[in-house]
Structure formats: structure tokens, C-alpha cells
Design an enzyme around this catalytic site. Structure first.
Site, PDB file in Angstrom:
ATOM      1  N   HIS A  63       0.905  -1.345  -0.175  1.00 38.78           N
ATOM      2  CA  HIS A  63       0.024  -0.015  -0.001  1.00 38.78           C
ATOM      3  C   HIS A  63       0.900   1.179  -0.143  1.00 38.78           C
ATOM      4  O   HIS A  63       2.213   1.234   0.169  1.00 38.78           O
ATOM      5  CB  HIS A  63      -0.983   0.210   1.159  1.00 38.78           C
ATOM      6  CG  HIS A  63      -0.342  -0.071   2.452  1.00 38.78           C
ATOM      7  ND1 HIS A  63       0.393  -0.730   3.051  1.00 38.78           N
ATOM      8  CD2 HIS A  63      -0.340   1.031   3.372  1.00 38.78           C
ATOM      9  CE1 HIS A  63       0.756  -0.638   4.210  1.00 38.78           C
ATOM     10  NE2 HIS A  63       0.413   0.673   4.657  1.00 38.78           N
ATOM     11  N   HIS A  65       1.267   4.113   1.982  1.00 38.79           N
ATOM     12  CA  HIS A  65       1.521   4.749   2.924  1.00 38.79           C
ATOM     13  C   HIS A  65       3.149   4.994   3.132  1.00 38.79           C
ATOM     14  O   HIS A  65       3.755   4.136   2.737  1.00 38.79           O
ATOM     15  CB  HIS A  65       1.271   4.201   4.295  1.00 38.79           C
ATOM     16  CG  HIS A  65      -0.263   4.484   4.782  1.00 38.79           C
ATOM     17  ND1 HIS A  65      -0.926   3.612   5.544  1.00 38.79           N
ATOM     18  CD2 HIS A  65      -1.115   5.548   4.591  1.00 38.79           C
ATOM     19  CE1 HIS A  65      -2.239   4.099   5.846  1.00 38.79           C
ATOM     20  NE2 HIS A  65      -2.255   5.251   4.950  1.00 38.79           N
ATOM     21  N   ASP A  67       5.589   4.589   5.135  1.00 38.49           N
ATOM     22  CA  ASP A  67       6.541   3.819   5.698  1.00 38.49           C
ATOM     23  C   ASP A  67       6.670   2.595   4.962  1.00 38.49           C
ATOM     24  O   ASP A  67       7.402   1.773   5.246  1.00 38.49           O
ATOM     25  CB  ASP A  67       6.080   3.433   7.178  1.00 38.49           C
ATOM     26  CG  ASP A  67       4.507   3.004   7.241  1.00 38.49           C
ATOM     27  OD1 ASP A  67       3.846   3.354   6.560  1.00 38.49           O
ATOM     28  OD2 ASP A  67       4.478   1.875   8.042  1.00 38.49           O
ATOM     29  N   HIS A  68       6.019   2.524   3.840  1.00 38.09           N
ATOM     30  CA  HIS A  68       6.007   1.355   2.809  1.00 38.09           C
ATOM     31  C   HIS A  68       6.487   1.707   1.388  1.00 38.09           C
ATOM     32  O   HIS A  68       7.074   0.891   0.835  1.00 38.09           O
ATOM     33  CB  HIS A  68       4.713   0.705   2.693  1.00 38.09           C
ATOM     34  CG  HIS A  68       4.126   0.259   3.961  1.00 38.09           C
ATOM     35  ND1 HIS A  68       4.305  -1.357   4.445  1.00 38.09           N
ATOM     36  CD2 HIS A  68       3.780   0.592   5.090  1.00 38.09           C
ATOM     37  CE1 HIS A  68       3.979  -1.478   5.455  1.00 38.09           C
ATOM     38  NE2 HIS A  68       3.481  -0.355   6.054  1.00 38.09           N
ATOM     39  N   HIS A 140      -7.851  -1.773   5.172  1.00 38.79           N
ATOM     40  CA  HIS A 140      -7.027  -0.876   6.020  1.00 38.79           C
ATOM     41  C   HIS A 140      -7.494   0.518   5.568  1.00 38.79           C
ATOM     42  O   HIS A 140      -8.444   0.747   4.869  1.00 38.79           O
ATOM     43  CB  HIS A 140      -5.291  -0.873   5.381  1.00 38.79           C
ATOM     44  CG  HIS A 140      -4.363  -0.179   5.992  1.00 38.79           C
ATOM     45  ND1 HIS A 140      -4.299  -0.353   7.437  1.00 38.79           N
ATOM     46  CD2 HIS A 140      -3.236   0.497   5.701  1.00 38.79           C
ATOM     47  CE1 HIS A 140      -3.288   0.455   7.876  1.00 38.79           C
ATOM     48  NE2 HIS A 140      -2.654   1.080   6.794  1.00 38.79           N
ATOM     49  N   ASP A 211      -0.574  -3.819   5.595  1.00 35.53           N
ATOM     50  CA  ASP A 211      -1.082  -3.429   6.919  1.00 35.53           C
ATOM     51  C   ASP A 211      -2.803  -3.669   6.569  1.00 35.53           C
ATOM     52  O   ASP A 211      -3.217  -3.843   5.674  1.00 35.53           O
ATOM     53  CB  ASP A 211      -1.088  -1.898   7.259  1.00 35.53           C
ATOM     54  CG  ASP A 211       0.312  -1.710   7.494  1.00 35.53           C
ATOM     55  OD1 ASP A 211       1.370  -2.539   7.553  1.00 35.53           O
ATOM     56  OD2 ASP A 211       0.706  -0.480   7.636  1.00 35.53           O
ATOM     57  N   HIS A 269       6.050  -5.681  11.386  1.00 42.50           N
ATOM     58  CA  HIS A 269       5.482  -4.026  11.713  1.00 42.50           C
ATOM     59  C   HIS A 269       4.913  -3.894  12.990  1.00 42.50           C
ATOM     60  O   HIS A 269       3.924  -3.604  13.558  1.00 42.50           O
ATOM     61  CB  HIS A 269       4.238  -4.116  10.851  1.00 42.50           C
ATOM     62  CG  HIS A 269       3.592  -2.841  10.262  1.00 42.50           C
ATOM     63  ND1 HIS A 269       2.726  -2.040  11.078  1.00 42.50           N
ATOM     64  CD2 HIS A 269       3.931  -2.016   9.339  1.00 42.50           C
ATOM     65  CE1 HIS A 269       2.607  -1.029  10.656  1.00 42.50           C
ATOM     66  NE2 HIS A 269       3.119  -0.821   9.283  1.00 42.50           N
TER      67      HIS A 269
END
Length: 305
Positions: A63, A65, A67-68, A140, A211, A269
Site C-alpha cells: 500500500h 503509506h 513507511d512502505h 486498511h 497492513d 510491523h
């Protein structure tokens, strides 16, 4: 195969854990490597492993976001700066192509290799060499996906001793028999290759999830896998908080593994709130699913045939 965990934290990096990234290295394919997510500083983490940017030919983003994905422009650019010219395919949700094109364009980054961006949808299936990749949408705050990697079954080993006992000389005929074909010997006899093959070698199956809240889609992706990589952002007693932020607890991850009849579970995570106390999450999960591991940065897990 070997899984290398490059970043196992949630949201922001901490002293113990960098943000999300994991790599799957294939030993029987010249070290070809698939990357799953690419958080900030992923290329720096790679420097502490046997992995090479030049060997990464597939990247799967769960996804969008930060942090990914915030490490993605750096990985793509450095792969080119090092002189790599082999193609790379990038899989991920809608919007990934815009993110990559904008990052490369604004920074003036030229790639010397061909980059293909495939924006995935729920239920998508891809075939890569002898491997099938299946995609399912999870639950998510933004579209998030899980990937199931299925290695095709391989024919059993050729039983050479039996062939030699029948007087079949080594050579090209062995190759045909290995493929299960029927051949005729010089003396007129017919033999079937299928009669001289050992047990079929079962292909390995891995599920790497993005996530997500607890969801039936995760169980479907993880059905009978050898390894399930599942987020465990929160502890067992913070289920309401996990639901509020569209994440899972350690126990929910274990429940998915148990319901799916997975062979092993790897938790990742991990929220920075746990710091040095992350083993608490491992112990909670183990009460539900014994064969559970807690991923740490730069830790690897071997997946045997």
C-alpha cells in the site's frame, strides 16, 4: 528461498527497527530477489545483507503509506547508478505509477533499465517463471493488498540406479525420461519416464500481507502456506486501538495463521511503543499458534524445499 527482513517497524523508524521492507531471495535462479515494500532507508539496510540491488527484479508494494514506499525512489535510482540494465517490474496499488513517475521526474533521475509498473486489483493473478502470484485486497485505511507466492510443483528426482539396472546408459535419454516421456531403447524395449521418477517435490507457498485489520481475505491468502508474514502492530489487549487504526494485534495474526493452517507465522510491523519489550507480542501469539517467530531487522528465515 530465504526471507530477509530489512525493516520491521510500524509508522516511523526507531532505534530498534527501521520501517517496512522484506526481500525474498531465490537461490536456484541466479540470486533473483523480490522486494516486498520499500520504506525509507531500505537501500541502506540492504548494505548489511548479502542482497544486491542489481538482483532485485520484482518489487511488490502492499500500500502507499509512506513507511512502505518512501525508500522506493532511492532504490530505483541507485539500481541504475550502479550500472544495472536488467528490467524491473513494480507491482502495487493504483497511484503507484504516478508516485514513481513524479519522484523520478522532479529529481531528474534517469533509469538505464526498463521499468514496468503494474497497478494491481483485488483477485489479480500473475505468472512469473515457475511461480504464481495471487493478490487479495485487505482492510486498511487506504487500499492495501496481500501477496501469495506459489511455487509450482516440480517433478521428482530421476531414479538413476533403476535405469542403470535395466541397462539404460546415461545420456540424452535421461533428459527425456526426466520430463516423464516414453522412450524406445535400442533393443526395442519401451520405458516410461514416469515410472522412474521419485516423489513429486511440492512447491513452496508464502503469503506476505500489507497492513490490515483481521479479515477473512488474509486467511484465504495464507491457506496452507509454508510461511505467513503478518503485521502485529498492537498487543492482545489493544484490539480496539488496532481496529481504530486499521491494524492487527499479535493474537489476531496468530488466529489467521491457525485458521489458514499455515506452517509458520512471522510477526512484523511492530509499533515502536514496545521498544525492547516486543517479545511480549511473540509470547501472546505463541499461545494461539506455537510456530511463531518475531522478525527483527536484518534477520533472515530460510524456506526449505
Amino acid at each position: 528461498m530465504e526471507l530477509y527482513f530489512l525493516g520491521t517497524g510500524a509508522g516511523i523508524p526507531s532505534k530498534q527497527r527501521n520501517v517496512s521492507a522484506a526481500a525474498l531471495r531465490f537461490f536456484n535462479d541466479q540470486g533473483s530477489t523480490w522486494l516486498f515494500d520499500c520504506g525509507e532507508a531500505t537501500q541502506h539496510q540492504i548494505l548489511y545483507t548479502p542482497l544486491k540491488l542489481s538482483k532485485i527484479d520484482k518489487i511488490f508494494i502492499t500500500h502507499l503509506h509512506g513507511d512502505h514506499i518512501y525508500g522506493l525512489p532511492g532504490v530505483l535510482g541507485s539500481r541504475s547508478f550502479q550500472g544495472t540494465e536488467t528490467p524491473l517490474t513494480l507491482f502495487g496499488p493504483k497511484g503507484l505509477k504516478d508516485f514513481v513517475q513524479t519522484s523520478l521526474s522532479v529529481s531528474g533521475t534517469f533509469l538505464r533499465y526498463r521499468l514496468e509498473v503494474v497497478e494491481v486489483e483485488d483477485g489479480a493473478v500473475f505468472k512469473e517463471r515457475n511461480t504464481v502470484i495471487k493478490v487479495k485486497k485487505l482492510v486498511h485505511g487506504i487500499p492495501s493488498f496481500g501477496y501469495r507466492i506459489e511455487e509450482e510443483n516440480q517433478a521428482g528426482s530421476l531414479q538413476v540406479d533403476k535405469l542403470k539396472a535395466l541397462g539404460v546408459p546415461p545420456g540424452p535419454l535421461y533428459g527425456q525420461l526426466k520430463e516423464g516421456k516414453q522412450i524406445q531403447l535400442e533393443d526395442g524395449r519401451f520405458i516410461n519416464g514416469k515410472d522412474f521418477l521419485g516423489p513429486c517435490k511440492k512447491g513452496r507457498k508464502i503469503a506476505v500481507l500489507g497492513d490490515t485489520r483481521y479479515t477473512e481475505a488474509a486467511i484465504e491468502l495464507a491457506k496452507d502456506v509454508d510461511v505467513l508474514v503478518h503485521e502485529a502492530t498492537f498487543g492482545a489487549h489493544e484490539q480496539e486501538l488496532a481496529h481504530q487504526y486499521y491494524h492487527s494485534t499479535s493474537v489476531q495474526a496468530a488466529k489467521v495463521a491457525k485458521m489458514a493452517e499455515a506452517s509458520s507465522l512471522i510477526l512484523t510491523h511492530i509499533s515502536s511503543r514496545y521498544g525492547e519489550n516486543a517479545d511480549r507480542l511473540l509470547n501472546e501469539a505463541k499461545e494461539q499458534f506455537v510456530n511463531t517467530y518475531l522478525a527483527k531487522d536484518l534477520w533472515s528465515y530460510s524456506i526449505q524445499p
